[in-house]
Design a protein around this motif. Structure first.
Motif, mmCIF file in Angstrom:
data_model
loop_
_atom_site.group_PDB
_atom_site.id
_atom_site.type_symbol
_atom_site.label_atom_id
_atom_site.label_comp_id
_atom_site.label_asym_id
_atom_site.label_seq_id
_atom_site.Cartn_x
_atom_site.Cartn_y
_atom_site.Cartn_z
ATOM 1 N N MET A 1 0.841 -1.188 0.000
ATOM 2 C CA MET A 1 0.000 0.000 0.000
ATOM 3 C C MET A 1 0.879 1.241 0.000
ATOM 4 N N ASP A 2 0.272 2.372 -0.256
ATOM 5 C CA ASP A 2 1.007 3.638 -0.313
ATOM 6 C C ASP A 2 1.093 4.212 1.100
ATOM 7 N N HIS A 3 2.133 3.817 1.820
ATOM 8 C CA HIS A 3 2.276 4.259 3.201
ATOM 9 C C HIS A 3 2.515 5.765 3.300
ATOM 10 N N LEU A 4 3.202 6.335 2.330
ATOM 11 C CA LEU A 4 3.486 7.769 2.400
ATOM 12 C C LEU A 4 2.190 8.574 2.302
ATOM 13 N N LYS A 5 1.307 8.158 1.407
ATOM 14 C CA LYS A 5 0.010 8.830 1.275
ATOM 15 C C LYS A 5 -0.808 8.666 2.551
ATOM 16 N N ALA A 6 -0.799 7.443 3.104
ATOM 17 C CA ALA A 6 -1.531 7.197 4.342
ATOM 18 C C ALA A 6 -0.952 8.020 5.486
ATOM 19 N N LEU A 7 0.364 8.125 5.523
ATOM 20 C CA LEU A 7 1.021 8.900 6.572
ATOM 21 C C LEU A 7 0.595 10.364 6.514
ATOM 22 N N ARG A 8 0.617 10.950 5.329
ATOM 23 C CA ARG A 8 0.215 12.352 5.190
ATOM 24 C C ARG A 8 -1.218 12.558 5.677
ATOM 25 N N ARG A 9 -2.089 11.654 5.305
ATOM 26 C CA ARG A 9 -3.492 11.764 5.707
ATOM 27 C C ARG A 9 -3.637 11.686 7.227
ATOM 28 N N GLU A 10 -2.948 10.734 7.854
ATOM 29 C CA GLU A 10 -3.082 10.556 9.298
ATOM 30 C C GLU A 10 -2.388 11.673 10.068
ATOM 31 N N LEU A 11 -1.268 12.180 9.561
ATOM 32 C CA LEU A 11 -0.609 13.323 10.200
ATOM 33 C C LEU A 11 -1.538 14.530 10.230
ATOM 34 N N ASP A 12 -2.206 14.778 9.115
ATOM 35 C CA ASP A 12 -3.121 15.916 9.045
ATOM 36 C C ASP A 12 -4.317 15.710 9.970
ATOM 37 N N ALA A 13 -4.824 14.483 10.037
ATOM 38 C CA ALA A 13 -5.964 14.200 10.901
ATOM 39 C C ALA A 13 -5.580 14.361 12.373
ATOM 40 N N PHE A 14 -4.365 13.949 12.715
ATOM 41 C CA PHE A 14 -3.908 14.146 14.093
ATOM 42 C C PHE A 14 -3.815 15.636 14.405
ATOM 43 N N GLY A 15 -3.267 16.409 13.471
ATOM 44 C CA GLY A 15 -3.170 17.850 13.671
ATOM 45 C C GLY A 15 -4.528 18.484 13.874
ATOM 46 N N ALA A 16 -5.519 18.042 13.119
ATOM 47 C CA ALA A 16 -6.871 18.583 13.255
ATOM 48 C C ALA A 16 -7.458 18.268 14.625
ATOM 49 N N ALA A 17 -7.067 17.128 15.191
ATOM 50 C CA ALA A 17 -7.583 16.726 16.498
ATOM 51 C C ALA A 17 -6.974 17.536 17.637
ATOM 52 N N LEU A 18 -5.969 18.347 17.326
ATOM 53 C CA LEU A 18 -5.340 19.171 18.359
ATOM 54 C C LEU A 18 -6.065 20.487 18.576
ATOM 55 N N GLU A 19 -7.082 20.757 17.798
ATOM 56 C CA GLU A 19 -7.865 21.973 18.012
ATOM 57 C C GLU A 19 -8.689 21.822 19.297
ATOM 58 N N GLY A 20 -8.717 22.853 20.079
ATOM 59 C CA GLY A 20 -9.477 22.792 21.324
ATOM 60 C C GLY A 20 -8.573 22.697 22.535
ATOM 61 N N ASP A 21 -9.088 22.115 23.592
ATOM 62 C CA ASP A 21 -8.412 22.072 24.889
ATOM 63 C C ASP A 21 -7.348 20.974 24.906
ATOM 64 N N LEU A 22 -6.077 21.367 24.969
ATOM 65 C CA LEU A 22 -4.982 20.404 24.962
ATOM 66 C C LEU A 22 -4.713 19.805 26.335
ATOM 67 N N SER A 23 -5.461 20.218 27.341
ATOM 68 C CA SER A 23 -5.288 19.635 28.669
ATOM 69 C C SER A 23 -6.168 18.404 28.877
ATOM 70 N N THR A 24 -6.917 18.012 27.850
ATOM 71 C CA THR A 24 -7.804 16.852 27.952
ATOM 72 C C THR A 24 -6.996 15.576 28.158
ATOM 73 N N PRO A 25 -7.346 14.747 29.149
ATOM 74 C CA PRO A 25 -6.626 13.480 29.357
ATOM 75 C C PRO A 25 -6.797 12.531 28.168
ATOM 76 N N VAL A 26 -5.757 11.750 27.891
ATOM 77 C CA VAL A 26 -5.785 10.748 26.824
ATOM 78 C C VAL A 26 -5.933 9.386 27.493
ATOM 79 N N GLU A 27 -7.067 8.759 27.314
ATOM 80 C CA GLU A 27 -7.457 7.601 28.124
ATOM 81 C C GLU A 27 -6.435 6.473 28.126
#
Length: 228
Positions: free
Chosen positions: A1-27
């Motif tokens: 599979m195209d890991h580089l394409k998947a990596l770019r997509r997941e990196l961007d999705a992780f970045g989007a998940a950082l919007e908001g309160d960064l003090s939220t616990p990670v279960e």
């Protein structure tokens, strides 16, 4: 599979998940909060840049990133871009890595899987997660058995089990056998459910996955630990 394409997509999705309160616990990450997970991911991105460009694995630094939300988000985005640029090299090119193959391709796969799992963690703090790409999740299950579990055995943190279990992804049709001899049990579920189970995000007795055969023996095979 195209890991580089998947990596770019997941990196961007992780970045989007950082919007908001960064003090939220990670279960599922000990006492970490979202700010700690962001630092971990960005530091890991730069660690791999050094592994490829400098052939070394000792450049892991979680102390220097900014902790203010805006600065941290911008810093993480920069590390993501740097990682993708570095891993755009020939996947067969040599690189330092903690397990074979010692190539750029190893890191394309490893970082796509690392980012996939922690993207899920980050989104989980918000109460809603985006479905994983089934092919990428299945590749993650394969990585557990062909890389992560073997590394745990090599490091003396686990032993090769004396029995075997069959793992089947019901959505992709992929299957894996782990252990010694004929499988005594089978664990089945979607690739995402299996990956989350193997990485400890879902309990192994959850209704999301199904056991057949000797469930207790199968659970002992998968007790590992399979992952760090």
């Amino acid at each position: 599979m195209d890991h580089l394409k998947a990596l770019r997509r997941e990196l961007d999705a992780f970045g989007a998940a950082l919007e908001g309160d960064l003090s939220t616990p990670v279960e599922h990450c000990g006492d970490w909060r979202l700010v700690d997970l962001a630092v971990h991911m960005g530091a890991g991105n730069l660690w791999v840049v050094a592994a490829v460009e400098e052939g070394r694995g000792d450049r892991y630094d979680e102390d220097s990133p900014p902790r203010d939300p805006e600065g941290l988000r911008a810093w993480y985005a920069g590390t993501a871009d740097a990682l993708v640029r570095t891993l755009s090299a020939d996947p067969s090119a040599s690189a330092w890595s903690f397990f074979p193959p010692h190539t750029v391709g190893f890191w394309r796969r490893r970082r796509s899987q690392e980012t996939l799992m922690h993207r899920w963690d980050a989104e989980h703090t918000r109460g809603a997660t985006t479905p994983m790409d089934p092919a990428l999740a299945a590749d993650g299950v394969a990585e557990v058995f062909d890389t992560m579990a073997l590394r745990m055995i090599d490091r003396g943190a686990a032993r090769l089990p004396g029995q075997a279990v069959r793992i089947t992804a019901t959505d992709t049709g992929d299957g894996w056998t782990f252990g010694t001899g004929e499988p005594v049990a089978e664990l089945s579920g979607t690739a995402e459910e299996l990956l989350l189970t193997l990485w400890g995000r879902l309990p192994r007795d959850t209704g999301s996955v199904a056991w057949a055969g000797d469930r207790e023996a199968g659970a002992r095979v998968l007790a590992g630990p399979l992952t760090p």
